[in-house]
Design a protein around this motif. Structure first.
Motif, PDB file in Angstrom:
ATOM      1  N   THR A 265       0.814  -1.211   0.000  1.00  0.00           N
ATOM      2  CA  THR A 265       0.000   0.000   0.000  1.00  0.00           C
ATOM      3  C   THR A 265       0.847   1.259   0.000  1.00  0.00           C
ATOM      4  O   THR A 265       1.884   1.318   0.665  1.00  0.00           O
ATOM      5  CB  THR A 265      -0.914   0.006   1.246  1.00  0.00           C
ATOM      6  N   CYS A 279      -5.129   6.198   0.742  1.00  0.00           N
ATOM      7  CA  CYS A 279      -4.226   5.080   0.476  1.00  0.00           C
ATOM      8  C   CYS A 279      -4.649   4.416  -0.829  1.00  0.00           C
ATOM      9  O   CYS A 279      -5.781   4.587  -1.291  1.00  0.00           O
ATOM     10  CB  CYS A 279      -4.225   4.074   1.621  1.00  0.00           C
ATOM     11  N   THR A 281      -3.882   0.606  -3.257  1.00  0.00           N
ATOM     12  CA  THR A 281      -3.299  -0.738  -3.298  1.00  0.00           C
ATOM     13  C   THR A 281      -3.196  -1.223  -4.733  1.00  0.00           C
ATOM     14  O   THR A 281      -3.479  -2.381  -5.027  1.00  0.00           O
ATOM     15  CB  THR A 281      -4.141  -1.716  -2.465  1.00  0.00           C
TER      16      THR A 281
END
Length: 315
Positions: A265, A279, A281
């Protein structure tokens, strides 16, 4: 999470280990295990040129502020200095034969510091390849190095697989001596950085902790967890208000590191309290490198899957 998609830069065929912007934000340097260094137009995401960086690949890389020079490091061979206008090798930094895990240009571009596989921190004149300083003290490979904004100090961190109070060290470059060690039971330091005003030193550790200290007296001003994986890389925004971190699911196969869940991440954090602002991913594996652009509104991240992403971190 931002609602927009990042720009994906394609070309690398192996893990990308470094990303670095030029001081004007127009160029981006990347390097990786596919043995290539690549220079990109950071505005359009177009590759400007690429070249082979040596048989051992690229473990670390940095771009000079004007974008004209690059330095790359790898294990088992000296670091190399490159002319980015043609991708030609200018010289090697030849007395660190074990190789380097970390490299950095000074803010004005007249010095290079390398963090050695052998635990040494060395300062070089990139115009002549002369070794100006050799700073000794780490007893493991130096995983990260950083110049203070006034270039008088160097911060370094090592990757020793043990809990200790000597993994991060502050050096006086002019006098060539250690000023202090930053402790608090650190475990495998993966990245170090100064705040833009030079007042604070920061370090990430593989057990998902971010640490900050006062440079003047060495006392710890903050320590907080980031995510659930191995924290692998760090950058500070130009205004000093935000942090960019990258995490992964493996680094060292130790019990302490293996206890963390997979967490591939990139995170944007508020520097005051570690609050997560967003965030993503989208990297398919460890996030190995992150960097803010000089305007602080864009950022780049790179992954073990060969991906490089350009982000608008401020909508």
């Amino acid at each position: 999470m931002p609602s927009y998609e990042p720009r994906r830069l394609t070309g690398h065929t192996g893990a990308v280990t470094c990303v670095a912007f030029s001081a004007d934000g127009r160029r981006l340097l990347t390097g990786g295990e596919d043995r290539s260094l690549r220079l990109w137009d950071a505005g359009t995401g177009t590759e400007v040129r690429s070249w082979e960086a040596g048989p051992a690949g690229v473990a670390c890389g940095a771009l000079s502020p004007d974008g004209g020079l690059a330095v790359s490091g790898a294990e088992r061979e000296p670091s190399r200095l490159w002319d980015t206008s043609g991708g030609t090798q200018l010289r090697t930094l030849g007395s660190q034969e074990a190789g380097a895990f970390a490299v950095a240009f000074s803010p004005e571009g007249r010095l290079v510091v390398t963090g050695g596989v052998d635990g040494s921190v060395r300062c070089w004149d990139p115009r002549t390849d002369e070794e100006l300083r050799r700073l000794l003290g780490h007893d493991a490979g130096v995983t990260s190095v950083a110049f203070s904004p006034d270039r008088r100090l160097v911060l370094s961190g090592d990757g020793r697989i043990a809990v200790g109070d000597d993994h991060v060290r502050l050096w006086d470059l002019r006098e060539g001596r250690e000023l202090r060690r930053f402790g608090a039971s650190l475990f495998v330091v993966t990245a170090v950085a100064f705040s833009p005003d030079g007042r604070f030193a920061l370090a990430t550790t593989v057990d998902a902790l971010l640490n900050a200290w006062d440079v003047a007296d060495g006392h710890q001003v903050d320590r907080y967890p980031v995510g659930t994986g191995n924290l692998l890389c760090l950058d500070v925004s130009p205004d000093g208000r935000r942090l960019l971190t990258g995490s992964g699911s493996d680094f060292y196969g130790t019990d302490r590191a293996a206890g963390h869940q997979g967490d591939d991440t990139v995170r944007l954090l508020d520097v005051m309290d570690g609050r997560e602002l967003w965030c993503h991913t989208l990297h398919g594996g460890n996030v190995l490198a992150v960097a803010f652009a000089p305007d602080g509104r864009r950022a780049a991240s790179a992954g073990a899957d060969g991906s490089v992403l350009l982000w608008d971190v401020v909508p």
